[in-house]
Design a protein around this motif. Structure first.
Motif, PDB file in Angstrom:
ATOM      1  N   LEU A 171      66.110 -74.040 -16.225  1.00  0.00           N
ATOM      2  CA  LEU A 171      65.748 -75.526 -15.429  1.00  0.00           C
ATOM      3  C   LEU A 171      67.031 -76.385 -15.336  1.00  0.00           C
ATOM      4  O   LEU A 171      67.247 -77.064 -14.568  1.00  0.00           O
ATOM      5  CB  LEU A 171      64.889 -76.287 -16.215  1.00  0.00           C
ATOM      6  CG  LEU A 171      63.121 -75.769 -15.924  1.00  0.00           C
ATOM      7  CD1 LEU A 171      62.453 -76.782 -16.685  1.00  0.00           C
ATOM      8  CD2 LEU A 171      62.875 -75.758 -14.652  1.00  0.00           C
ATOM      9  N   SER A 172      68.115 -75.923 -16.288  1.00  0.00           N
ATOM     10  CA  SER A 172      69.347 -76.476 -16.324  1.00  0.00           C
ATOM     11  C   SER A 172      69.984 -76.077 -14.894  1.00  0.00           C
ATOM     12  O   SER A 172      71.160 -76.815 -14.484  1.00  0.00           O
ATOM     13  CB  SER A 172      70.267 -76.228 -17.624  1.00  0.00           C
ATOM     14  OG  SER A 172      70.659 -74.838 -17.521  1.00  0.00           O
ATOM     15  N   ALA A 173      69.903 -74.976 -14.451  1.00  0.00           N
ATOM     16  CA  ALA A 173      70.337 -74.367 -13.122  1.00  0.00           C
ATOM     17  C   ALA A 173      69.471 -74.799 -11.984  1.00  0.00           C
ATOM     18  O   ALA A 173      69.949 -74.164 -10.974  1.00  0.00           O
ATOM     19  CB  ALA A 173      70.686 -72.788 -13.357  1.00  0.00           C
ATOM     20  N   LEU A 174      68.747 -75.395 -11.957  1.00  0.00           N
ATOM     21  CA  LEU A 174      67.999 -75.973 -10.849  1.00  0.00           C
ATOM     22  C   LEU A 174      68.674 -76.772  -9.816  1.00  0.00           C
ATOM     23  O   LEU A 174      69.409 -77.809  -9.874  1.00  0.00           O
ATOM     24  CB  LEU A 174      66.494 -76.661 -11.102  1.00  0.00           C
ATOM     25  CG  LEU A 174      65.689 -77.354 -10.163  1.00  0.00           C
ATOM     26  CD1 LEU A 174      65.203 -76.103  -9.556  1.00  0.00           C
ATOM     27  CD2 LEU A 174      64.375 -78.059 -10.879  1.00  0.00           C
ATOM     28  N   SER A 175      68.635 -76.242  -8.666  1.00  0.00           N
ATOM     29  CA  SER A 175      69.407 -76.970  -7.636  1.00  0.00           C
ATOM     30  C   SER A 175      68.757 -77.942  -6.648  1.00  0.00           C
ATOM     31  O   SER A 175      67.428 -77.819  -6.484  1.00  0.00           O
ATOM     32  CB  SER A 175      69.980 -75.721  -6.472  1.00  0.00           C
ATOM     33  OG  SER A 175      69.245 -75.507  -5.791  1.00  0.00           O
ATOM     34  N   PRO A 176      69.142 -78.993  -6.268  1.00  0.00           N
ATOM     35  CA  PRO A 176      68.464 -79.795  -5.456  1.00  0.00           C
ATOM     36  C   PRO A 176      67.892 -79.182  -4.183  1.00  0.00           C
ATOM     37  O   PRO A 176      66.870 -79.519  -3.668  1.00  0.00           O
ATOM     38  CB  PRO A 176      69.720 -80.999  -4.979  1.00  0.00           C
ATOM     39  CG  PRO A 176      70.478 -80.922  -5.985  1.00  0.00           C
ATOM     40  CD  PRO A 176      70.644 -79.419  -6.488  1.00  0.00           C
ATOM     41  N   GLU A 177      68.652 -78.181  -3.830  1.00  0.00           N
ATOM     42  CA  GLU A 177      67.999 -77.381  -2.426  1.00  0.00           C
ATOM     43  C   GLU A 177      66.621 -76.770  -2.819  1.00  0.00           C
ATOM     44  O   GLU A 177      65.828 -76.770  -1.974  1.00  0.00           O
ATOM     45  CB  GLU A 177      69.173 -76.437  -1.951  1.00  0.00           C
ATOM     46  CG  GLU A 177      70.609 -77.080  -1.418  1.00  0.00           C
ATOM     47  CD  GLU A 177      71.579 -77.603  -2.605  1.00  0.00           C
ATOM     48  OE1 GLU A 177      71.372 -77.120  -3.769  1.00  0.00           O
ATOM     49  OE2 GLU A 177      72.501 -78.363  -2.314  1.00  0.00           O
ATOM     50  N   THR A 178      66.767 -76.327  -3.959  1.00  0.00           N
ATOM     51  CA  THR A 178      65.307 -75.539  -4.516  1.00  0.00           C
ATOM     52  C   THR A 178      64.548 -76.533  -4.451  1.00  0.00           C
ATOM     53  O   THR A 178      63.310 -76.332  -4.100  1.00  0.00           O
ATOM     54  CB  THR A 178      65.489 -74.795  -5.596  1.00  0.00           C
ATOM     55  OG1 THR A 178      66.705 -73.955  -5.377  1.00  0.00           O
ATOM     56  CG2 THR A 178      64.221 -74.178  -5.873  1.00  0.00           C
ATOM     57  N   VAL A 179      64.525 -77.665  -5.202  1.00  0.00           N
ATOM     58  CA  VAL A 179      63.479 -78.901  -5.362  1.00  0.00           C
ATOM     59  C   VAL A 179      63.214 -79.175  -3.715  1.00  0.00           C
ATOM     60  O   VAL A 179      62.115 -79.354  -3.507  1.00  0.00           O
ATOM     61  CB  VAL A 179      64.229 -79.976  -6.029  1.00  0.00           C
ATOM     62  CG1 VAL A 179      63.298 -81.157  -6.159  1.00  0.00           C
ATOM     63  CG2 VAL A 179      64.380 -79.460  -7.398  1.00  0.00           C
ATOM     64  N   ASP A 180      64.152 -79.571  -3.123  1.00  0.00           N
ATOM     65  CA  ASP A 180      63.623 -80.117  -1.711  1.00  0.00           C
ATOM     66  C   ASP A 180      62.853 -78.960  -0.803  1.00  0.00           C
ATOM     67  O   ASP A 180      62.183 -79.313  -0.366  1.00  0.00           O
ATOM     68  CB  ASP A 180      65.031 -80.198  -0.746  1.00  0.00           C
ATOM     69  CG  ASP A 180      65.848 -81.505  -1.292  1.00  0.00           C
ATOM     70  OD1 ASP A 180      65.106 -82.390  -2.055  1.00  0.00           O
ATOM     71  OD2 ASP A 180      66.767 -81.572  -0.916  1.00  0.00           O
ATOM     72  N   GLU A 181      63.213 -77.850  -1.008  1.00  0.00           N
ATOM     73  CA  GLU A 181      62.461 -76.567  -0.321  1.00  0.00           C
ATOM     74  C   GLU A 181      61.165 -76.583  -0.809  1.00  0.00           C
ATOM     75  O   GLU A 181      60.216 -76.421   0.043  1.00  0.00           O
ATOM     76  CB  GLU A 181      63.303 -75.334  -0.721  1.00  0.00           C
ATOM     77  CG  GLU A 181      62.547 -74.238   0.154  1.00  0.00           C
ATOM     78  CD  GLU A 181      63.386 -72.874  -0.141  1.00  0.00           C
ATOM     79  OE1 GLU A 181      62.686 -71.871  -0.159  1.00  0.00           O
ATOM     80  OE2 GLU A 181      64.613 -73.014  -0.542  1.00  0.00           O
ATOM     81  N   ILE A 182      60.811 -76.771  -2.161  1.00  0.00           N
ATOM     82  CA  ILE A 182      59.532 -76.786  -2.591  1.00  0.00           C
ATOM     83  C   ILE A 182      58.718 -77.905  -2.072  1.00  0.00           C
ATOM     84  O   ILE A 182      57.564 -77.978  -1.956  1.00  0.00           O
ATOM     85  CB  ILE A 182      59.517 -76.579  -4.005  1.00  0.00           C
ATOM     86  CG1 ILE A 182      59.977 -75.115  -4.618  1.00  0.00           C
ATOM     87  CG2 ILE A 182      58.136 -76.608  -4.723  1.00  0.00           C
ATOM     88  CD1 ILE A 182      60.268 -74.872  -5.881  1.00  0.00           C
ATOM     89  N   ARG A 183      59.590 -79.219  -2.362  1.00  0.00           N
ATOM     90  CA  ARG A 183      58.770 -80.426  -1.812  1.00  0.00           C
ATOM     91  C   ARG A 183      58.535 -80.346  -0.549  1.00  0.00           C
ATOM     92  O   ARG A 183      57.529 -80.809   0.158  1.00  0.00           O
ATOM     93  CB  ARG A 183      59.801 -81.495  -2.329  1.00  0.00           C
ATOM     94  CG  ARG A 183      59.051 -82.895  -1.847  1.00  0.00           C
ATOM     95  CD  ARG A 183      60.030 -83.945  -2.304  1.00  0.00           C
ATOM     96  NE  ARG A 183      61.370 -83.639  -2.267  1.00  0.00           N
ATOM     97  CZ  ARG A 183      62.519 -84.084  -3.194  1.00  0.00           C
ATOM     98  NH1 ARG A 183      62.132 -85.237  -3.921  1.00  0.00           N
ATOM     99  NH2 ARG A 183      63.646 -83.815  -3.187  1.00  0.00           N
ATOM    100  N   GLU A 184      59.335 -79.903   0.367  1.00  0.00           N
ATOM    101  CA  GLU A 184      59.161 -79.700   2.094  1.00  0.00           C
ATOM    102  C   GLU A 184      58.096 -78.633   2.379  1.00  0.00           C
ATOM    103  O   GLU A 184      57.087 -78.940   3.221  1.00  0.00           O
ATOM    104  CB  GLU A 184      60.407 -79.579   2.454  1.00  0.00           C
ATOM    105  CG  GLU A 184      61.409 -80.513   2.640  1.00  0.00           C
ATOM    106  CD  GLU A 184      60.986 -81.745   3.082  1.00  0.00           C
ATOM    107  OE1 GLU A 184      60.466 -81.624   4.372  1.00  0.00           O
ATOM    108  OE2 GLU A 184      61.216 -82.933   2.569  1.00  0.00           O
TER     109      GLU A 184
END
Length: 140
Positions: free
Chosen positions: A95-108
């Motif tokens: 989780l410390s390597a989680l990128s904002p892009e990955t979060v955005d992709e899952i959220r979208e």
């Protein structure tokens, strides 16, 4: 005058049930002919509409708090599992390597498991609101 948490103030959004916040039908409770003060309902909440309309805001807020707690308690395990699975499927194992892009992709584009967990939470909220209001138990 009560203010349902999800459905908004009376008349604010007649597409939502004033009891459980699910989709309303074309039935409303309004003591006067003032459509701005109408409280709309879904088929399952017709019998509870009058009680809800006349309920003190503090009482309604307590019932809403109970319903939100029940919904969160029921959905949290599945939602957490679905989110972690979605991250794992994207290759995130730390989780410390989680990128904002990955979060955005899952959220979208949330996976079906996340949608199912959220749907379960909303259905639990609606059922709990109906049960709490229908029980006529004091809100304390």
């Amino acid at each position: 005058m009560n203010t349902p948490l999800l459905a908004g103030a009376k008349g604010a959004n007649h597409a939502l049930c004033g009891v459980c916040a699910r989709e309303a039908m074309q039935i409303a409770y309004m003591p006067s002919n003032d459509f701005k003060r109408a409280l709309w309902t879904c088929p399952e909440c017709v019998k509870l509409l009058r009680d809800t309309y006349n309920m003190a805001p503090a009482t309604l807020s307590e019932y809403e708090s109970r319903a939100l707690f029940a919904a969160a308690k029921k959905a949290a395990p599945d939602l957490i599992d679905a989110i972690l699975t979605a991250l794992w499927d994207k290759g995130v194992t730390d989780l410390s390597a989680l990128s904002p892009e990955t979060v955005d992709e899952i959220r979208e584009n949330p996976p079906d498991e996340i949608k199912a967990a959220v749907t379960d939470a909303l259905l639990t909220y609606a059922a709990t609101m109906r049960a709490e209001i229908g029980s006529h138990n004091p809100p304390f």
